[in-house]
Design a protein around this motif. Structure first.
Motif, PDB file in Angstrom:
ATOM      1  N   GLU A  24       1.197  -1.563   0.273  1.00 26.98           N
ATOM      2  CA  GLU A  24      -0.327   0.143   0.127  1.00 26.98           C
ATOM      3  C   GLU A  24       1.181   1.393  -0.255  1.00 26.98           C
ATOM      4  OE1 GLU A  24      -2.816   0.181  -0.551  1.00 26.98           O
ATOM      5  OE2 GLU A  24      -3.634  -2.206  -0.755  1.00 26.98           O
ATOM      6  N   ASP A  25       1.553   1.216   0.461  1.00 27.76           N
ATOM      7  CA  ASP A  25       2.921   2.659   0.452  1.00 27.76           C
ATOM      8  C   ASP A  25       3.406   2.560  -0.255  1.00 27.76           C
ATOM      9  OD1 ASP A  25       4.187   4.571   2.665  1.00 27.76           O
ATOM     10  OD2 ASP A  25       5.952   3.465   2.880  1.00 27.76           O
ATOM     11  N   GLU A  26       3.423   1.312  -1.075  1.00 25.10           N
ATOM     12  CA  GLU A  26       4.656   1.997  -2.675  1.00 25.10           C
ATOM     13  C   GLU A  26       3.781   2.368  -3.511  1.00 25.10           C
ATOM     14  OE1 GLU A  26       6.831  -1.708  -2.992  1.00 25.10           O
ATOM     15  OE2 GLU A  26       7.792  -1.460  -0.755  1.00 25.10           O
ATOM     16  N   THR A  27       2.713   2.378  -3.511  1.00 27.36           N
ATOM     17  CA  THR A  27       1.722   2.808  -4.885  1.00 27.36           C
ATOM     18  C   THR A  27       1.998   4.434  -5.368  1.00 27.36           C
ATOM     19  OG1 THR A  27      -0.606   2.691  -2.919  1.00 27.36           O
ATOM     20  CG2 THR A  27      -0.195   1.148  -4.096  1.00 27.36           C
ATOM     21  N   SER A  28       2.544   5.092  -3.822  1.00 25.07           N
ATOM     22  CA  SER A  28       2.404   6.301  -4.489  1.00 25.07           C
ATOM     23  C   SER A  28       1.223   6.921  -3.888  1.00 25.07           C
ATOM     24  CB  SER A  28       2.866   6.770  -5.548  1.00 25.07           C
ATOM     25  OG  SER A  28       3.386   8.402  -5.900  1.00 25.07           O
ATOM     26  N   ILE A  29       0.653   6.501  -3.095  1.00 24.09           N
ATOM     27  CA  ILE A  29      -1.026   7.568  -2.820  1.00 24.09           C
ATOM     28  C   ILE A  29      -0.471   8.439  -1.270  1.00 24.09           C
ATOM     29  CG2 ILE A  29      -3.458   7.623  -2.566  1.00 24.09           C
ATOM     30  CD1 ILE A  29      -3.560   4.434  -3.999  1.00 24.09           C
ATOM     31  N   LYS A  30      -0.732   9.513  -0.815  1.00 26.62           N
ATOM     32  CA  LYS A  30      -0.570   9.975  -0.322  1.00 26.62           C
ATOM     33  C   LYS A  30      -1.744  10.103   0.209  1.00 26.62           C
ATOM     34  CE  LYS A  30       3.395  12.143  -1.135  1.00 26.62           C
ATOM     35  NZ  LYS A  30       4.733  10.689  -0.461  1.00 26.62           N
ATOM     36  N   THR A  31      -1.898   9.304   1.983  1.00 24.77           N
ATOM     37  CA  THR A  31      -2.637   8.503   1.653  1.00 24.77           C
ATOM     38  C   THR A  31      -2.840   9.013   3.577  1.00 24.77           C
ATOM     39  OG1 THR A  31      -1.770   6.504   1.078  1.00 24.77           O
ATOM     40  CG2 THR A  31      -3.636   6.290   3.158  1.00 24.77           C
ATOM     41  N   ILE A  32      -4.336   9.583   4.148  1.00 28.15           N
ATOM     42  CA  ILE A  32      -4.402   9.400   5.807  1.00 28.15           C
ATOM     43  C   ILE A  32      -5.622   8.243   5.645  1.00 28.15           C
ATOM     44  CG2 ILE A  32      -5.851  10.819   7.373  1.00 28.15           C
ATOM     45  CD1 ILE A  32      -5.431  13.393   5.288  1.00 28.15           C
ATOM     46  N   THR A  33      -5.194   7.068   6.594  1.00 22.71           N
ATOM     47  CA  THR A  33      -6.285   6.478   6.505  1.00 22.71           C
ATOM     48  C   THR A  33      -6.269   6.723   8.262  1.00 22.71           C
ATOM     49  OG1 THR A  33      -5.939   3.556   7.422  1.00 22.71           O
ATOM     50  CG2 THR A  33      -3.757   5.264   7.731  1.00 22.71           C
ATOM     51  N   VAL A  34      -8.244   6.164   8.396  1.00 14.58           N
ATOM     52  CA  VAL A  34      -8.549   7.101   9.097  1.00 14.58           C
ATOM     53  C   VAL A  34      -8.859   5.414  10.063  1.00 14.58           C
ATOM     54  CG1 VAL A  34      -9.775   8.461   7.975  1.00 14.58           C
ATOM     55  CG2 VAL A  34     -10.754   6.382   8.127  1.00 14.58           C
ATOM     56  N   THR A  35      -9.247   6.029  11.942  1.00 10.98           N
ATOM     57  CA  THR A  35      -9.391   4.989  12.940  1.00 10.98           C
ATOM     58  C   THR A  35     -10.678   4.890  13.301  1.00 10.98           C
ATOM     59  OG1 THR A  35      -8.584   6.171  14.523  1.00 10.98           O
ATOM     60  CG2 THR A  35      -7.237   4.625  13.409  1.00 10.98           C
ATOM     61  N   ASN A  36     -11.304   4.143  13.673  1.00 17.76           N
ATOM     62  CA  ASN A  36     -12.359   4.134  14.255  1.00 17.76           C
ATOM     63  C   ASN A  36     -12.639   4.602  16.175  1.00 17.76           C
ATOM     64  OD1 ASN A  36     -14.359   4.116  12.062  1.00 17.76           O
ATOM     65  ND2 ASN A  36     -14.700   2.266  11.728  1.00 17.76           N
ATOM     66  N   ALA A  37     -12.239   4.183  16.518  1.00 14.67           N
ATOM     67  CA  ALA A  37     -12.134   4.491  18.052  1.00 14.67           C
ATOM     68  C   ALA A  37     -10.704   4.824  18.306  1.00 14.67           C
ATOM     69  CB  ALA A  37     -12.017   2.939  18.339  1.00 14.67           C
ATOM     70  N   PRO A  38     -10.469   5.652  19.905  1.00 13.80           N
ATOM     71  CA  PRO A  38      -9.248   5.984  19.630  1.00 13.80           C
ATOM     72  C   PRO A  38      -8.683   4.280  20.812  1.00 13.80           C
ATOM     73  CG  PRO A  38     -10.361   6.909  21.110  1.00 13.80           C
ATOM     74  CD  PRO A  38     -12.041   6.407  19.874  1.00 13.80           C
ATOM     75  N   PHE A  39      -8.788   3.708  20.941  1.00 11.70           N
ATOM     76  CA  PHE A  39      -8.204   2.719  21.179  1.00 11.70           C
ATOM     77  C   PHE A  39      -7.468   1.574  19.761  1.00 11.70           C
ATOM     78  CE2 PHE A  39     -11.432  -0.206  19.753  1.00 11.70           C
ATOM     79  CZ  PHE A  39     -11.443  -1.167  19.530  1.00 11.70           C
ATOM     80  N   LEU A  40      -7.784   1.695  18.842  1.00 10.79           N
ATOM     81  CA  LEU A  40      -7.073   1.548  17.926  1.00 10.79           C
ATOM     82  C   LEU A  40      -5.888   2.219  16.949  1.00 10.79           C
ATOM     83  CD1 LEU A  40     -10.059   0.534  16.200  1.00 10.79           C
ATOM     84  CD2 LEU A  40      -9.204  -1.003  17.158  1.00 10.79           C
ATOM     85  N   TRP A  41      -5.977   3.475  17.887  1.00 12.48           N
ATOM     86  CA  TRP A  41      -4.621   4.678  17.081  1.00 12.48           C
ATOM     87  C   TRP A  41      -3.068   4.044  17.492  1.00 12.48           C
ATOM     88  CZ3 TRP A  41      -2.966   8.212  14.606  1.00 12.48           C
ATOM     89  CH2 TRP A  41      -1.213   8.264  15.245  1.00 12.48           C
ATOM     90  N   LYS A  42      -3.314   2.950  18.637  1.00  8.61           N
ATOM     91  CA  LYS A  42      -1.572   2.528  19.204  1.00  8.61           C
ATOM     92  C   LYS A  42      -1.410   1.644  18.624  1.00  8.61           C
ATOM     93  CE  LYS A  42       0.665  -0.022  22.823  1.00  8.61           C
ATOM     94  NZ  LYS A  42       1.196  -0.350  24.361  1.00  8.61           N
ATOM     95  N   HIS A  43      -2.274   0.493  17.694  1.00 13.45           N
ATOM     96  CA  HIS A  43      -1.837  -0.433  16.556  1.00 13.45           C
ATOM     97  C   HIS A  43      -2.135  -0.115  15.478  1.00 13.45           C
ATOM     98  CE1 HIS A  43      -2.690  -4.215  14.442  1.00 13.45           C
ATOM     99  NE2 HIS A  43      -3.606  -3.700  13.354  1.00 13.45           N
ATOM    100  N   ASN A  44      -2.345   1.045  15.074  1.00 15.39           N
ATOM    101  CA  ASN A  44      -2.712   1.200  13.734  1.00 15.39           C
ATOM    102  C   ASN A  44      -1.181   2.498  13.772  1.00 15.39           C
ATOM    103  OD1 ASN A  44      -4.680   1.274  11.792  1.00 15.39           O
ATOM    104  ND2 ASN A  44      -5.766   0.673  13.375  1.00 15.39           N
ATOM    105  N   ASN A  45      -0.826   2.959  14.639  1.00 19.57           N
ATOM    106  CA  ASN A  45       0.625   3.730  14.734  1.00 19.57           C
ATOM    107  C   ASN A  45       1.498   2.968  14.051  1.00 19.57           C
ATOM    108  OD1 ASN A  45       1.848   6.044  14.710  1.00 19.57           O
ATOM    109  ND2 ASN A  45       2.224   6.076  16.727  1.00 19.57           N
ATOM    110  N   LEU A  46       1.756   1.805  15.199  1.00 18.89           N
ATOM    111  CA  LEU A  46       3.264   1.113  15.028  1.00 18.89           C
ATOM    112  C   LEU A  46       2.743  -0.090  13.397  1.00 18.89           C
ATOM    113  CD1 LEU A  46       2.701  -0.809  18.021  1.00 18.89           C
ATOM    114  CD2 LEU A  46       4.735   0.899  17.645  1.00 18.89           C
ATOM    115  N   LEU A  47       1.722   0.140  12.948  1.00 20.14           N
ATOM    116  CA  LEU A  47       1.829  -0.586  11.602  1.00 20.14           C
ATOM    117  C   LEU A  47       1.556   0.392  10.710  1.00 20.14           C
ATOM    118  CD1 LEU A  47       0.400  -3.316  10.069  1.00 20.14           C
ATOM    119  CD2 LEU A  47      -2.051  -1.870  10.290  1.00 20.14           C
TER     120      LEU A  47
END
Length: 247
Positions: A24-47
């Motif tokens: 996904e990162d190599e597709t050259s798409i400037k991306t904002i990937t949203v999350t649906n709840a605060p508890f999901l932030w840590k996982h997404n940030n690490l990912l």
């Protein structure tokens, strides 16, 4: 080559995303990937922490407001150091009418958290609640540096004009270009206020199975509306995105 722009998607909901982040990162798409709840932030940030083109956003989806209202303190703590915020907002759909009070409390509280902070980029949900959503944003964030993107906007022309007056941006996906109502809305938005999104994976089907395909269709549709070439339209979207970040 100018990059694509996807200001609203849900990469954490992609099947097997743990093994496809680099793809996904190599597709050259400037991306904002949203999350649906605060508890999901840590996982997404690490990912996505090592990505060049993907930035995770801290979110609190209105559909989860009642169930996750106890996470407001976590949102407040995290929001101080996070530039991108979303998905947040209000949902006035009949199916969610019983959580209207909780939705509004969560949204108002989040905006009050954000008001004194440095510039944030907000991607906003306003389905069947555009007027109230715009009013809350314009009242609380007045005279701040925060930038607002109304994601998949389906409000009226009057509501559109209120949002335009406030300087808000609008993100468009390929599904919107199949709707006469959405086309009417798009024809009333200045080119300078339009960005692209995919809202993937929710917009995927047998015809569209990648974000690039979705964005290609959206750019092509906008090019037709604007009577511009595909490349000039893509360039304009990228310039709008840069302006959003810089100004």
């Amino acid at each position: 080559m100018v990059s694509y722009v996807d200001t609203h998607c849900h990469l954490d909901l992609f099947a097997d995303i743990r093994n496809s982040v680099s793809v996904e990162d190599e597709t050259s798409i400037k991306t904002i990937t949203v999350t649906n709840a605060p508890f999901l932030w840590k996982h997404n940030n690490l990912l996505f922490k090592d990505c060049r083109n993907i930035r995770p956003a801290l979110g609190f989806h209105p559909e989860l407001a009642a169930k996750r209202i106890n996470e407001l303190d976590l949102f407040k703590t995290l929001s101080k150091d996070i530039k991108y915020i979303g998905e947040i907002g209000l949902d006035g759909s009949i199916i969610h009418k019983e959580t209207k009070v909780e939705q509004l409390k969560v949204f108002q509280t989040i905006l009050s958290f954000l008001k004194p902070l440095d510039k944030k980029i907000l991607t906003i949900h306003s389905r069947n609640a555009a007027e109230r959503t715009i009013a809350e944003l314009s009242t609380t964030l007045k005279n701040t540096e925060h930038k607002v993107i109304l994601h998949w906007f389906t409000g009226s022309i009057n509501e559109l004009n209120l949002a335009l007056k406030e300087g808000f941006f609008f993100s468009v996906n390929h599904k919107m270009l199949y709707s006469k109502r959405a086309i009417d809305i798009l024809n009333n938005i200045p080119k300078e206020r339009i960005l692209t999104e995919t809202d993937a994976p929710f917009t995927f089907d047998e015809r569209v199975m990648t974000r690039q395909k979705s964005l290609d269709l959206t750019i092509d549709g906008l090019a037709g509306l604007w009577k511009m070439s595909y490349q000039d339209t893509k360039d304009k979207i990228y310039l709008n995105f840069k302006d959003l970040l810089i100004k």
